[in-house]
Design a protein around this motif. Structure first.
Motif: not given
Length: 135
Positions: A71-76, A78-87
């Motif tokens: 979530f911190g990466q996404m706020l910055g 970086n959406l590369q791990n968004m799929w992992r966030f969803v899982v």
């Protein structure tokens, strides 16, 4: 899926049956907690091995840490791990729902509620053994 998962779930089912029996016959003891923890450890090992450590199925500590980090990466940006966030968010929701269902089961069925998990483990074991034997 490899042939080793079925026997592992058979062992997990036997451990949960033993834990249920111990919880019923020795409700003030702690032995059933240790036996149930062994079954959870087996489940966690199988899910970790099967998903390359993406899913840890018996505890939330790593999941909540990973969700916070991603979530911190996404706020910055970086959406590369968004799929992992969803899982992981789905898995965290499953833990919440499982906790609510488990509370209801223990409230109603007491120590025999462990038998439901034992039957589920047994079903998974038989299905996996049948599936790998068929292939």
């Amino acid at each position: 899926i490899t042939p080793r998962y079925g026997p592992t779930f058979l062992v997990g089912s036997a451990l949960l049956i033993l834990a249920s029996v111990l919880a019923t016959t020795q409700p003030d003891g702690r032995a059933f907690l240790y036996v149930a923890a062994m079954a959870n450890g087996l489940q966690n090992a199988v899910s970790s091995a099967f998903t390359a450590n993406l899913i840890r199925s018996s505890h939330m500590s790593g999941i909540s840490s990973d969700i916070g980090m991603i979530f911190g990466q996404m706020l910055g940006g970086n959406l590369q791990n968004m799929w992992r966030f969803v899982v992981l968010s789905g898995l965290a929701s499953s833990f919440l729902i499982g906790g609510i269902v488990s509370y209801g089961a223990v409230t109603r069925f007491k120590s025999t509620a462990l038998s439901f998990s034992a039957v589920l483990f047994l079903f998974i074991a038989v299905a996996e053994i049948g599936f790998t034997a068929y292939q």
